[in-house]
Design a protein around this motif. Structure first.
Motif, PDB file in Angstrom:
ATOM      1  N   MET A   2       0.850  -1.182   0.000  1.00 14.57           N
ATOM      2  CA  MET A   2       0.000   0.000   0.000  1.00 14.57           C
ATOM      3  C   MET A   2       0.889   1.236   0.000  1.00 14.57           C
ATOM      4  O   MET A   2       1.575   1.507   0.965  1.00 14.57           O
ATOM      5  CB  MET A   2      -0.797  -0.030   1.298  1.00 14.57           C
ATOM      6  N   ARG A   3       0.961   1.950  -1.111  1.00 18.81           N
ATOM      7  CA  ARG A   3       1.842   3.111  -1.135  1.00 18.81           C
ATOM      8  C   ARG A   3       1.032   4.383  -1.015  1.00 18.81           C
ATOM      9  O   ARG A   3       0.284   4.748  -1.906  1.00 18.81           O
ATOM     10  CB  ARG A   3       2.667   3.151  -2.409  1.00 18.81           C
ATOM     11  N   ASN A   4       1.210   5.073   0.083  1.00 17.02           N
ATOM     12  CA  ASN A   4       0.601   6.367   0.322  1.00 17.02           C
ATOM     13  C   ASN A   4      -0.859   6.433  -0.081  1.00 17.02           C
ATOM     14  O   ASN A   4      -1.648   5.675   0.427  1.00 17.02           O
ATOM     15  CB  ASN A   4       1.456   7.460  -0.294  1.00 17.02           C
ATOM     16  N   ASN A   5      -1.254   7.308  -0.992  1.00  9.96           N
ATOM     17  CA  ASN A   5      -2.699   7.455  -1.173  1.00  9.96           C
ATOM     18  C   ASN A   5      -3.331   6.419  -2.094  1.00  9.96           C
ATOM     19  O   ASN A   5      -4.483   6.519  -2.438  1.00  9.96           O
ATOM     20  CB  ASN A   5      -3.064   8.882  -1.585  1.00  9.96           C
ATOM     21  N   GLY A   7      -4.058   3.544  -1.191  1.00  9.87           N
ATOM     22  CA  GLY A   7      -5.034   2.898  -0.319  1.00  9.87           C
ATOM     23  C   GLY A   7      -6.364   3.625  -0.354  1.00  9.87           C
ATOM     24  O   GLY A   7      -7.423   3.012  -0.489  1.00  9.87           O
ATOM     25  N   ALA A   8      -6.306   4.962  -0.260  1.00 13.27           N
ATOM     26  CA  ALA A   8      -7.521   5.776  -0.283  1.00 13.27           C
ATOM     27  C   ALA A   8      -8.253   5.586  -1.611  1.00 13.27           C
ATOM     28  O   ALA A   8      -9.468   5.353  -1.643  1.00 13.27           O
ATOM     29  CB  ALA A   8      -7.176   7.251  -0.064  1.00 13.27           C
ATOM     30  N   LYS A  10      -8.047   3.150  -3.769  1.00 11.11           N
ATOM     31  CA  LYS A  10      -8.538   1.789  -3.934  1.00 11.11           C
ATOM     32  C   LYS A  10      -9.850   1.590  -3.167  1.00 11.11           C
ATOM     33  O   LYS A  10     -10.827   1.061  -3.687  1.00 11.11           O
ATOM     34  CB  LYS A  10      -7.471   0.823  -3.420  1.00 11.11           C
ATOM     35  N   ARG A  11      -9.832   2.061  -1.930  1.00  6.91           N
ATOM     36  CA  ARG A  11     -11.010   1.892  -1.089  1.00  6.91           C
ATOM     37  C   ARG A  11     -12.200   2.696  -1.632  1.00  6.91           C
ATOM     38  O   ARG A  11     -13.330   2.202  -1.697  1.00  6.91           O
ATOM     39  CB  ARG A  11     -10.650   2.316   0.332  1.00  6.91           C
ATOM     40  N   ASP A  71      -4.874   9.658   3.690  1.00  2.64           N
ATOM     41  CA  ASP A  71      -4.808   8.580   4.678  1.00  2.64           C
ATOM     42  C   ASP A  71      -6.191   7.984   4.998  1.00  2.64           C
ATOM     43  O   ASP A  71      -6.330   7.201   5.916  1.00  2.64           O
ATOM     44  CB  ASP A  71      -4.126   9.050   5.969  1.00  2.64           C
ATOM     45  N   TYR A  72      -7.212   8.377   4.209  1.00  2.00           N
ATOM     46  CA  TYR A  72      -8.497   7.687   4.305  1.00  2.00           C
ATOM     47  C   TYR A  72      -8.286   6.247   3.862  1.00  2.00           C
ATOM     48  O   TYR A  72      -7.517   6.022   2.936  1.00  2.00           O
ATOM     49  CB  TYR A  72      -9.530   8.388   3.403  1.00  2.00           C
TER      50      TYR A  72
ATOM     51  N   MET B 143      -8.967  -4.907   2.287  1.00  2.00           N
ATOM     52  CA  MET B 143      -7.671  -4.277   1.990  1.00  2.00           C
ATOM     53  C   MET B 143      -6.673  -4.467   3.129  1.00  2.00           C
ATOM     54  O   MET B 143      -5.480  -4.627   2.917  1.00  2.00           O
ATOM     55  CB  MET B 143      -7.859  -2.771   1.838  1.00  2.00           C
ATOM     56  N   GLU B 147      -3.249  -6.783   3.175  1.00  2.00           N
ATOM     57  CA  GLU B 147      -1.948  -6.220   3.529  1.00  2.00           C
ATOM     58  C   GLU B 147      -1.199  -7.154   4.491  1.00  2.00           C
ATOM     59  O   GLU B 147       0.002  -7.366   4.359  1.00  2.00           O
ATOM     60  CB  GLU B 147      -2.148  -4.835   4.169  1.00  2.00           C
ATOM     61  N   GLU B 195       7.117   2.561   7.016  1.00  2.00           N
ATOM     62  CA  GLU B 195       6.552   3.447   6.007  1.00  2.00           C
ATOM     63  C   GLU B 195       5.240   4.040   6.537  1.00  2.00           C
ATOM     64  O   GLU B 195       4.381   3.305   7.023  1.00  2.00           O
ATOM     65  CB  GLU B 195       6.264   2.621   4.757  1.00  2.00           C
ATOM     66  N   ASN B 197       1.511   5.615   6.732  1.00  2.00           N
ATOM     67  CA  ASN B 197       0.245   5.391   6.024  1.00  2.00           C
ATOM     68  C   ASN B 197       0.331   4.164   5.126  1.00  2.00           C
ATOM     69  O   ASN B 197      -0.118   4.164   3.994  1.00  2.00           O
ATOM     70  CB  ASN B 197      -0.093   6.641   5.184  1.00  2.00           C
ATOM     71  N   SER B 198       0.951   3.128   5.636  1.00  2.00           N
ATOM     72  CA  SER B 198       1.200   1.978   4.789  1.00  2.00           C
ATOM     73  C   SER B 198       1.098   0.674   5.580  1.00  2.00           C
ATOM     74  O   SER B 198       0.243   0.555   6.456  1.00  2.00           O
ATOM     75  CB  SER B 198       2.571   2.156   4.143  1.00  2.00           C
ATOM     76  N   TYR B 202      -1.847  -0.337   8.232  1.00  2.00           N
ATOM     77  CA  TYR B 202      -2.905  -1.210   7.729  1.00  2.00           C
ATOM     78  C   TYR B 202      -2.974  -2.509   8.531  1.00  2.00           C
ATOM     79  O   TYR B 202      -4.053  -2.942   8.930  1.00  2.00           O
ATOM     80  CB  TYR B 202      -2.698  -1.488   6.225  1.00  2.00           C
TER      81      TYR B 202
END
Lengths: 169, 331
Positions: A2-5, A7-8, A10-11, A71-72, B143, B147, B195, B197-198, B202
């Protein structure tokens, strides 16, 4: 990974797919219409919510602006009322909402639709102990139901009667 | 009649709210910039150093901590600090678990290692369906689940690389290469779990979901431990989970420590360092949780299995340090 945004994005894409699928199947939430504000970004959404029955907001349609950070869903979205509303937990001129699940009690298990449902629940059930609108808060806290009700209803009539409900076909 | 004078003092309320929010954000940012999610390995003397350099007027208060730090210095060699953002227990658990699995398995002398790895990996792989039985929507949690599964895949890949190496490790050169591969894998894991926010965040949240599901799956076991909230009403488990377990940043208490350890079948030893002085042996008799004999720090073990058949299982044991409101990792 999950790289930085990512994740947001994707969700939020998943949440959009769910909403679109529900619309196709005809089982959307009848009180909430929720979509990204523009196709170019998934981080900014607009919601329309129907004022709950047996409240001074009944009959009104309220527009919410929803912003998600990168970061959502680890952090909550920011929700503000674009439609002026008189409610103890909504700032009268800025539209900010004071709701625990949008702050300390947010969990990634919630999504944008669940957050909108929580805003609807807040309209039905104001919490006068943590007011953003002290006038409304004092009326509710002081037990002056009638004053609160008539003032809130007046603002509903003045501000929330103009938005049509979108056709989801 | 769009009254702009309508709000009388709600702008004050707003300003206050903003101020506290701004202060909270400032504190959060300060923590973020000054503390990594998980630090490098530090010598255990860092613990003692922290207390012995406090100002003279605080010496009295830190005397108990100094005593405990001295005791722990004889028992452990190293310490790894974890960021104090309310997620430290879960984060420490995650880091320590991954590190144990990575190092244990690449060490040929510990044969139980790979069995334990597969057991935990399988538990995690099967957990998505299991947690969904307790009211979580797959759409919102998958998700986070993925992870953690990917993190275990990463560990497995590192292990199988080390394994291949083992086959040619009879020579001195092979052994050295093995050692360097292990260091490499450990560094990669460290980078991954630091890292922002990773991966770490998660997986940390997914551990919260596992903890909550464990509590919901066995209410008879956990309900009696829930403290009454301010209204003096017993909180039920779903309410407790949605207030104290599921949101990020909420600290972990004894019940939740036990639930997570039991969920994954991992043993957790926690050294409780609460700063109380114990000057003589009599204190031990009346002492509370943190007081042992002559400055000893009392530890508690969570996740012990009482099943006889499990006796021989070579189980992972994580060791953490508790100081009021915070957890770090001990070695």
């Amino acid at each position: 990974m999950m790289r930085n945004n990512l994740g947001a994005a994707k969700r939020l894409r998943k949440e959009l797919q769910c909403l679109e699928k529900a619309a196709t199947n005809g089982d959307s939430d009848v009180d909430i219409f929720l979509r990204p504000t523009s196709p170019s970004s998934l981080l900014h959404w607009t919601a329309l919510i129907k004022g709950p029955i047996d409240t001074p907001y009944e009959g009104g349609v309220f527009k919410l602006s929803i912003r998600c950070g990168s970061d959502y869903p680890l952090s909550p979205p920011t929700i503000t009322f674009d439609t002026k509303v008189f409610h103890p937990n909504v700032h009268f001129s800025k539209g900010d909402v004071c709701l625990d699940i949008l702050k300390k009690e947010w969990s990634p298990a919630w999504g944008l639709q669940a957050a909108c449902r929580a805003v609807l629940a807040l309209l039905s059930d104001p919490d006068a102990e943590s007011p953003l609108n002290c006038d409304a808060g004092n009326m509710v806290r002081g037990g002056d139901k009638l004053a609160y009700w008539t003032t809130a209803e007046m603002y509903t009539f003045e501000n929330a009667m103009f938005l049509g409900w979108p056709d989801e076909e | 009649m769009q009254s702009e004078t309508m709000p009388s003092d709600d702008d004050d309320a707003q300003t206050q709210d903003k101020l506290t929010q701004a202060q909270l954000t400032a504190i959060e940012n300060e923590i973020k910039s000054s503390q990594p999610l998980t630090s490098q390995l530090l010598p255990i003397s860092a613990l003692l150093h922290q207390y012995s350099t406090t100002a003279a007027n605080e010496q009295q208060q830190s005397a108990g901590f100094i005593q405990s730090a001295q005791f722990l210095s004889t028992k452990y060699t190293s310490l790894r600090r974890v960021r104090g953002d309310g997620n430290c227990y879960y984060r420490a658990f995650l880091y320590s678990l991954c590190e144990h699995l990575l190092l244990r398995n690449s060490n040929n002398n510990e044969t139980g290692g790979s069995k334990e790895f597969s057991r935990i990996k399988t538990t995690i792989a099967n957990s998505l369906k299991w947690v969904c039985q307790f009211g979580y929507e797959e759409m919102t949690i998958d998700m986070f689940y993925e992870e953690l599964v990917e993190l275990f895949d990463f560990i497995e890949t590192s292990l199988s690389a080390a394994d291949n190496n083992d086959k040619s490790a009879s020579t001195a050169a092979g052994a050295a290469e093995d050692e360097s591969n292990r260091n490499n894998a450990q560094q990669q894991l460290h980078a991954k779990l630091n890292e922002e926010n990773s991966t770490s965040d998660y997986c940390t949240w997914y551990l919260r979901v596992l903890t909550a599901a464990q509590m919901k799956s066995n209410p008879d076991r956990f309900l009696p431990f829930l403290l009454a909230d301010e209204t003096n009403m017993m909180m039920d488990i779903p309410t407790f989970c949605s207030r104290e377990v599921e949101p990020m940043g909420k600290e972990c208490g004894m019940v939740t420590v036990a639930a997570l350890a039991e969920c994954l079948g991992v043993k957790v030893v926690i050294e409780y360092m609460d700063g109380r002085l114990s000057n003589n042996d009599n204190d031990a008799a009346v002492g509370g949780i943190g007081i042992g004999r002559s400055g000893e720090v009392v530890n508690h073990v969570f996740g012990q299995i009482h099943d006889e058949n499990d006796e021989d299982r070579d189980r992972i044991c994580l060791t953490l340090l508790y100081r009021p409101g915070h957890y770090d990792i001990l070695y």
